[in-house]
Design a protein around this motif. Structure first.
Motif, PDB file in Angstrom:
ATOM      1  N   ALA A   1      -1.739  -7.844  -3.078  1.00 14.75           N
ATOM      2  CA  ALA A   1      -1.523  -6.532  -3.689  1.00 14.75           C
ATOM      3  C   ALA A   1      -0.403  -5.775  -2.979  1.00 14.75           C
ATOM      4  O   ALA A   1       0.425  -5.128  -3.621  1.00 14.75           O
ATOM      5  CB  ALA A   1      -2.819  -5.721  -3.664  1.00 14.75           C
ATOM      6  N   LYS A   2      -0.385  -5.860  -1.656  1.00 11.09           N
ATOM      7  CA  LYS A   2       0.676  -5.184  -0.897  1.00 11.09           C
ATOM      8  C   LYS A   2       2.035  -5.803  -1.215  1.00 11.09           C
ATOM      9  O   LYS A   2       3.035  -5.091  -1.344  1.00 11.09           O
ATOM     10  CB  LYS A   2       0.416  -5.253   0.610  1.00 11.09           C
ATOM     11  CG  LYS A   2      -0.818  -4.519   1.061  1.00 11.09           C
ATOM     12  CD  LYS A   2      -0.671  -3.031   0.878  1.00 11.09           C
ATOM     13  CE  LYS A   2      -1.903  -2.316   1.399  1.00 11.09           C
ATOM     14  NZ  LYS A   2      -1.950  -0.923   1.013  1.00 11.09           N
ATOM     15  N   ALA A   3       2.085  -7.127  -1.343  1.00  4.09           N
ATOM     16  CA  ALA A   3       3.347  -7.800  -1.668  1.00  4.09           C
ATOM     17  C   ALA A   3       3.850  -7.356  -3.037  1.00  4.09           C
ATOM     18  O   ALA A   3       5.037  -7.061  -3.209  1.00  4.09           O
ATOM     19  CB  ALA A   3       3.164  -9.317  -1.625  1.00  4.09           C
ATOM     20  N   LEU A   4       2.949  -7.291  -3.994  1.00  3.33           N
ATOM     21  CA  LEU A   4       3.323  -6.862  -5.343  1.00  3.33           C
ATOM     22  C   LEU A   4       3.790  -5.408  -5.336  1.00  3.33           C
ATOM     23  O   LEU A   4       4.824  -5.074  -5.923  1.00  3.33           O
ATOM     24  CB  LEU A   4       2.138  -7.032  -6.300  1.00  3.33           C
ATOM     25  CG  LEU A   4       2.384  -6.649  -7.749  1.00  3.33           C
ATOM     26  CD1 LEU A   4       3.492  -7.499  -8.356  1.00  3.33           C
ATOM     27  CD2 LEU A   4       1.102  -6.803  -8.552  1.00  3.33           C
ATOM     28  N   ALA A   5       3.058  -4.554  -4.658  1.00  2.00           N
ATOM     29  CA  ALA A   5       3.439  -3.144  -4.589  1.00  2.00           C
ATOM     30  C   ALA A   5       4.796  -2.982  -3.913  1.00  2.00           C
ATOM     31  O   ALA A   5       5.628  -2.177  -4.348  1.00  2.00           O
ATOM     32  CB  ALA A   5       2.372  -2.347  -3.839  1.00  2.00           C
ATOM     33  N   TYR A   6       5.036  -3.753  -2.875  1.00  2.00           N
ATOM     34  CA  TYR A   6       6.313  -3.667  -2.170  1.00  2.00           C
ATOM     35  C   TYR A   6       7.458  -4.142  -3.052  1.00  2.00           C
ATOM     36  O   TYR A   6       8.545  -3.568  -3.034  1.00  2.00           O
ATOM     37  CB  TYR A   6       6.270  -4.484  -0.879  1.00  2.00           C
ATOM     38  CG  TYR A   6       7.531  -4.345  -0.065  1.00  2.00           C
ATOM     39  CD1 TYR A   6       7.735  -3.242   0.756  1.00  2.00           C
ATOM     40  CD2 TYR A   6       8.538  -5.302  -0.129  1.00  2.00           C
ATOM     41  CE1 TYR A   6       8.894  -3.098   1.487  1.00  2.00           C
ATOM     42  CE2 TYR A   6       9.704  -5.170   0.601  1.00  2.00           C
ATOM     43  CZ  TYR A   6       9.877  -4.064   1.409  1.00  2.00           C
ATOM     44  OH  TYR A   6      11.034  -3.926   2.119  1.00  2.00           O
ATOM     45  N   GLU A   7       7.215  -5.191  -3.847  1.00  2.00           N
ATOM     46  CA  GLU A   7       8.255  -5.664  -4.766  1.00  2.00           C
ATOM     47  C   GLU A   7       8.599  -4.589  -5.789  1.00  2.00           C
ATOM     48  O   GLU A   7       9.758  -4.416  -6.145  1.00  2.00           O
ATOM     49  CB  GLU A   7       7.796  -6.927  -5.485  1.00  2.00           C
ATOM     50  CG  GLU A   7       7.825  -8.159  -4.624  1.00  2.00           C
ATOM     51  CD  GLU A   7       7.316  -9.391  -5.350  1.00  2.00           C
ATOM     52  OE1 GLU A   7       7.252  -9.373  -6.597  1.00  2.00           O
ATOM     53  OE2 GLU A   7       6.981 -10.364  -4.670  1.00  2.00           O
ATOM     54  N   GLU A   8       7.587  -3.868  -6.242  1.00  2.00           N
ATOM     55  CA  GLU A   8       7.805  -2.831  -7.247  1.00  2.00           C
ATOM     56  C   GLU A   8       8.449  -1.588  -6.656  1.00  2.00           C
ATOM     57  O   GLU A   8       9.247  -0.928  -7.310  1.00  2.00           O
ATOM     58  CB  GLU A   8       6.477  -2.461  -7.912  1.00  2.00           C
ATOM     59  CG  GLU A   8       5.927  -3.568  -8.782  1.00  2.00           C
ATOM     60  CD  GLU A   8       4.568  -3.240  -9.372  1.00  2.00           C
ATOM     61  OE1 GLU A   8       4.059  -2.122  -9.148  1.00  2.00           O
ATOM     62  OE2 GLU A   8       4.013  -4.115 -10.050  1.00  2.00           O
ATOM     63  N   ASP A   9       8.096  -1.244  -5.427  1.00  2.51           N
ATOM     64  CA  ASP A   9       8.617  -0.028  -4.800  1.00  2.51           C
ATOM     65  C   ASP A   9       8.635  -0.216  -3.285  1.00  2.51           C
ATOM     66  O   ASP A   9       7.662   0.106  -2.606  1.00  2.51           O
ATOM     67  CB  ASP A   9       7.752   1.171  -5.181  1.00  2.51           C
ATOM     68  CG  ASP A   9       8.380   2.492  -4.781  1.00  2.51           C
ATOM     69  OD1 ASP A   9       9.469   2.494  -4.171  1.00  2.51           O
ATOM     70  OD2 ASP A   9       7.784   3.535  -5.083  1.00  2.51           O
ATOM     71  N   PRO A  10       9.744  -0.739  -2.748  1.00  4.98           N
ATOM     72  CA  PRO A  10       9.807  -1.039  -1.315  1.00  4.98           C
ATOM     73  C   PRO A  10       9.606   0.161  -0.398  1.00  4.98           C
ATOM     74  O   PRO A  10       9.169   0.009   0.726  1.00  4.98           O
ATOM     75  CB  PRO A  10      11.204  -1.623  -1.123  1.00  4.98           C
ATOM     76  CG  PRO A  10      11.645  -2.041  -2.462  1.00  4.98           C
ATOM     77  CD  PRO A  10      10.937  -1.163  -3.443  1.00  4.98           C
ATOM     78  N   ASP A  11       9.912   1.360  -0.860  1.00  2.00           N
ATOM     79  CA  ASP A  11       9.758   2.536  -0.006  1.00  2.00           C
ATOM     80  C   ASP A  11       9.223   3.709  -0.818  1.00  2.00           C
ATOM     81  O   ASP A  11       9.977   4.593  -1.224  1.00  2.00           O
ATOM     82  CB  ASP A  11      11.091   2.895   0.650  1.00  2.00           C
ATOM     83  CG  ASP A  11      10.919   3.873   1.793  1.00  2.00           C
ATOM     84  OD1 ASP A  11       9.779   4.321   2.046  1.00  2.00           O
ATOM     85  OD2 ASP A  11      11.921   4.193   2.439  1.00  2.00           O
ATOM     86  N   PRO A  12       7.908   3.736  -1.067  1.00  2.00           N
ATOM     87  CA  PRO A  12       7.346   4.795  -1.910  1.00  2.00           C
ATOM     88  C   PRO A  12       7.504   6.193  -1.333  1.00  2.00           C
ATOM     89  O   PRO A  12       7.467   7.171  -2.066  1.00  2.00           O
ATOM     90  CB  PRO A  12       5.870   4.421  -2.037  1.00  2.00           C
ATOM     91  CG  PRO A  12       5.599   3.477  -0.936  1.00  2.00           C
ATOM     92  CD  PRO A  12       6.907   2.815  -0.596  1.00  2.00           C
ATOM     93  N   GLU A  13       7.733   6.310  -0.043  1.00  2.00           N
ATOM     94  CA  GLU A  13       7.906   7.639   0.549  1.00  2.00           C
ATOM     95  C   GLU A  13       9.197   8.298   0.088  1.00  2.00           C
ATOM     96  O   GLU A  13       9.344   9.507   0.192  1.00  2.00           O
ATOM     97  CB  GLU A  13       7.849   7.551   2.072  1.00  2.00           C
ATOM     98  CG  GLU A  13       6.460   7.227   2.570  1.00  2.00           C
ATOM     99  CD  GLU A  13       6.334   7.362   4.070  1.00  2.00           C
ATOM    100  OE1 GLU A  13       7.200   8.015   4.687  1.00  2.00           O
ATOM    101  OE2 GLU A  13       5.373   6.819   4.609  1.00  2.00           O
ATOM    102  N   ASP A  14      10.129   7.505  -0.431  1.00  2.00           N
ATOM    103  CA  ASP A  14      11.378   8.060  -0.944  1.00  2.00           C
ATOM    104  C   ASP A  14      11.219   8.650  -2.341  1.00  2.00           C
ATOM    105  O   ASP A  14      12.107   9.335  -2.826  1.00  2.00           O
ATOM    106  CB  ASP A  14      12.468   6.981  -1.007  1.00  2.00           C
ATOM    107  CG  ASP A  14      12.995   6.618   0.362  1.00  2.00           C
ATOM    108  OD1 ASP A  14      12.707   7.351   1.326  1.00  2.00           O
ATOM    109  OD2 ASP A  14      13.694   5.599   0.468  1.00  2.00           O
TER     110      ASP A  14
END
Length: 86
Positions: A55-68
């Motif tokens: 899940a973390k890998a998928l989320a990172y692929e979709e949005d590598p830096d969500p804090e931005d």
């Protein structure tokens, strides 16, 4: 928890992934031991870790830096997860 060491190899080095595994090994082992101590069984822990990693890998692929990302809601409303807290 064991500290994760920084890579010595460049990303394109053939042993980069192996070095990452070595860096994560002890901290992950400690996490597993902590979960066992808390009462979780090994099989459930390993399944959960695999699911979370995917899940973390998928989320990172979709949005590598969500804090931005810009805030999606009024910043004056406190939030819990994605739900505003009233």
């Amino acid at each position: 928890m064991e500290e994760i060491f920084s890579p010595k190899f460049a990303k394109d080095h053939p042993d980069y992934a192996l070095e990452c595994e070595e860096a994560l090994d002890l901290p992950v082992q400690e996490l597993i031991e902590d979960a066992v101590q808390a009462g979780w069984d090994n099989r459930t822990i390993f399944k959960a870790l695999a699911k979370l990693a995917g899940a973390k890998a998928l989320a990172y692929e979709e949005d590598p830096d969500p804090e931005d990302d810009p805030a999606l809601s009024d910043s004056s409303t406190p939030e819990f997860g994605t739900f505003p807290v009233e």
